[in-house]
Design a protein around this motif. Structure first.
Motif, short mmCIF file in Angstrom:
data_model
loop_
_atom_site.label_atom_id
_atom_site.label_comp_id
_atom_site.label_asym_id
_atom_site.label_seq_id
_atom_site.Cartn_x
_atom_site.Cartn_y
_atom_site.Cartn_z
N HIS A 134 -39.04 -50.89 -16.29
CA HIS A 134 -38.91 -49.72 -17.17
C HIS A 134 -38.83 -48.33 -16.62
O HIS A 134 -38.92 -48.24 -15.18
CB HIS A 134 -39.85 -49.87 -18.24
N GLU A 135 -38.93 -47.32 -17.18
CA GLU A 135 -38.75 -46.01 -16.79
C GLU A 135 -40.34 -45.91 -15.82
O GLU A 135 -39.98 -45.07 -14.91
CB GLU A 135 -38.70 -44.96 -17.60
N THR A 136 -41.27 -46.31 -16.21
CA THR A 136 -42.56 -45.97 -15.41
C THR A 136 -42.66 -46.98 -14.54
O THR A 136 -43.78 -46.72 -13.56
CB THR A 136 -43.64 -46.20 -16.58
N THR B 173 -41.84 -48.70 -10.74
CA THR B 173 -41.51 -48.04 -9.68
C THR B 173 -41.52 -49.21 -8.44
O THR B 173 -42.68 -49.61 -8.32
CB THR B 173 -42.12 -46.81 -9.00
N ASP C 30 -36.19 -48.79 -5.48
CA ASP C 30 -35.71 -47.34 -5.86
C ASP C 30 -35.66 -46.40 -4.95
O ASP C 30 -34.81 -45.37 -5.00
CB ASP C 30 -36.72 -47.16 -7.20
N PRO D 225 -33.69 -45.15 -14.84
CA PRO D 225 -34.77 -45.55 -15.71
C PRO D 225 -35.06 -47.23 -16.09
O PRO D 225 -35.84 -47.77 -16.36
CB PRO D 225 -35.14 -44.51 -16.91
N THR D 226 -33.55 -47.44 -16.67
CA THR D 226 -33.38 -48.81 -17.17
C THR D 226 -32.29 -49.41 -16.97
O THR D 226 -31.28 -48.63 -16.61
CB THR D 226 -33.62 -48.83 -18.99
N GLY E 32 -29.70 -47.49 -18.75
CA GLY E 32 -29.36 -46.15 -18.09
C GLY E 32 -28.53 -46.31 -16.79
O GLY E 32 -27.78 -45.35 -16.73
#
Length: 514
Positions: A245-247, A249, A253, A261-262, A265
């Protein structure tokens, strides 16, 4: 002296060691042990890893066999607190007990985060996360490569979003996105897409998407592995990371050219919206048509204004036509005047041209020619007389007899010089032959083959170097023994006294005798 009888059983060392081994393995079997890794130096040359697990009061030897080491989710590191799962056993050769580890995991999320941060700093120091290395994503890719699980919701979301925005060709490389083999499969997929040759039967992707749904730190750990990060950094195809998910890491990345983020996305970042592009192209087309019409109309107005400013054809030709008429009228009068002037010049010239004057000119030229002929004859006679006198003087000094004598003397001297040269060359050849014979005799005297003829032998090792001492020979070494009439192979037997290592001798020469 009498011995005291005892009923205690007598064991050999091997028997008691095997009994202890069976007891330990049957009593404990598989266990989970928590401790700090100590003495880890990486895998051995055999592929096995040897280290110890310790706490504040004890230490337990540990080993990970080669097959299990390759399946670990992460690599052990010195000082890391881990939970090891394996089988307790003993090692009779050194009277130690140890754990044979089959699974290894960090002891808690804190340890994973510490390991993740340390790995991030190390890879960043190598420049794998440098922003200067990142490349722009193609605006309108023709083929998109997706590295993800073929059965999850991620691939369906990506395909659905691409179909809504801008349908393009999609190549899916199926991999496991969680588990022990996840990192190796993802790295192999990235390298496999990069290995596709352009223009081949399988189209080469213009952009890659590495995608996975959300999960815990342990679930996403495969995308933190060093092999995945290095594969992403080495990719020649621009890569979009869409893990979690966006949170969430992960280290991929940082190495990717773009982070989404997804997974949905990532699909949105990979292609533009087709309807928006069609609308933008239509708007630009209308604007282009309007601009062209305005441009043509403006040029038409300019042409009309320029046409009005131009004079008429009759006005442009009026002055040249008048000048032509005036010159045509003056031409007839000029021709008549020119003809009269040339006729007058001809009459004046013909009056001066008479036969008497021509006769005088011819007479004067004949006189000059006769004078030059007379002077030439006298000059030839004087020159011939001078040459005749010079020839007479030279013939008086040139006598035949002295010249013949000089030739005879020169021939005699040449014969004498030839004879002296022949005798000197013979002496030089004789002296050279004597020196050569003496050198050959000296060479035979100093050659090691003369020593071999007296019953000695030359011993060399496998590299052809002479053996000067028994300490340089180990049992089983291959040797060569050279005698007078040939060579024979041999193998060293027995043992030699230990000696300090010596510098390897130079290549054998003819003077090395043993």
């Amino acid at each position: 002296m009498t011995e005291t009888a005892s009923n205690a059983a007598e064991y050999s060392v091997s028997e008691i060691s095997l009994a202890l081994k069976r007891t330990v393995e049957e009593a404990y079997g598989y266990v989970r042990v928590r401790g700090e890794i100590s003495g880890y130096r990486g895998p051995h040359s055999s592929g096995h890893a040897y280290f110890a697990l310790k706490d504040d009061r004890a230490k337990l030897e540990a080993v990970i066999w080669k097959g299990n080491f390759g399946r670990l989710r992460f690599r052990p590191e010195e000082g890391m607190e881990v939970i090891a799962t394996g089988k307790l056993t003993t090692f009779p050769g050194s009277s130690k007990y140890q754990i044979v580890i089959e699974q290894l995991e960090p002891a808690g999320v804190g340890a994973l985060m510490a390991l993740l941060e340390e790995r991030r700093r190390r890879l960043a120091a190598e420049g794998l996360f440098d922003p200067a290395r990142k490349r722009p994503i193609p605006y309108l890719p023709r083929v998109i490569g997706v590295v993800t699980s073929p059965t999850g919701a991620v691939i369906r979301d990506i395909l659905h979003r691409l179909a809504d925005r801008f349908p393009v060709a999609v190549l899916v490389w199926p991999v496991r996105v969680q588990g022990e083999t996840s990192a190796a499969e993802v790295a192999a997929a990235i390298a496999g897409f990069n290995a596709i040759a352009p223009g081949g039967p399988i189209p080469r992707p213009d952009v890659l998407i590495v995608a996975r749904g959300g999960g815990s730190l342990e679930d996403l750990w495969g995308f933190n592995e060093e092999i995945v990060v290095r594969a992403a950094a080495a990719s020649d195809i621009p890569l979009i990371s869409a893990v979690g998910h966006e949170t969430d890491t992960t280290l991929i990345d940082y190495a990717a050219d773009l982070r989404a983020p997804t997974p949905t996305g990532a699909a949105e970042m990979a292609v533009p919206v087709r309807s928006e592009l069609v609308g933008a192209v239509s708007d630009l087309s209308r604007r282009l048509d309007g601009a062209m019409l305005r441009h043509v109309e403006g040029r038409r107005r300019d042409l009309r204004a320029a046409a009005r400013a131009l004079p008429r054809l009759d006005d442009l030709l009026a002055i040249p036509r008048r000048s032509f008429d005036e010159l045509a009228g003056r031409l007839a009068r000029g021709l008549s005047t020119n003809t009269l002037a040339h006729r007058a010049r001809l009459e004046r010239s013909s009056g001066r041209l008479q036969s008497a004057s021509l006769d005088r000119l011819i007479m004067r030229a004949g006189e000059r020619l006769a004078a030059l002929s007379t002077r030439q004859g006298r000059a030839l006679e004087v020159h011939a007389e001078r040459k005749r006198a010079a020839f007479a003087r030279l013939s008086g000094r040139l006598r035949i007899d002295p010249l013949a004598e000089r030739v005879t003397r020169g021939r005699d001297r040449l014969g004498q010089a030839e004879e002296r040269g022949r005798r000197a060359f013979a002496r030089i050849v004789e002296k050279s032959r004597d020196r050569l014979d003496r050198a050959a005799r000296l060479l035979d005297t100093l050659s090691y083959r003369s020593v071999l003829a007296r019953g000695f032998a030359l011993v060399t090792d496998a590299a052809g170097a002479p053996v000067r001492s028994v300490t340089a020979i180990a049992p089983g070494d291959a040797l060569t023994i050279e005698l007078q009439d040939g060579k024979v192979g041999a193998v060293a037997a027995g043992s030699a006294a230990p000696a300090k290592p010596k510098r390897r001798p130079k290549a054998p020469s003819q003077e090395s005798l043993f």
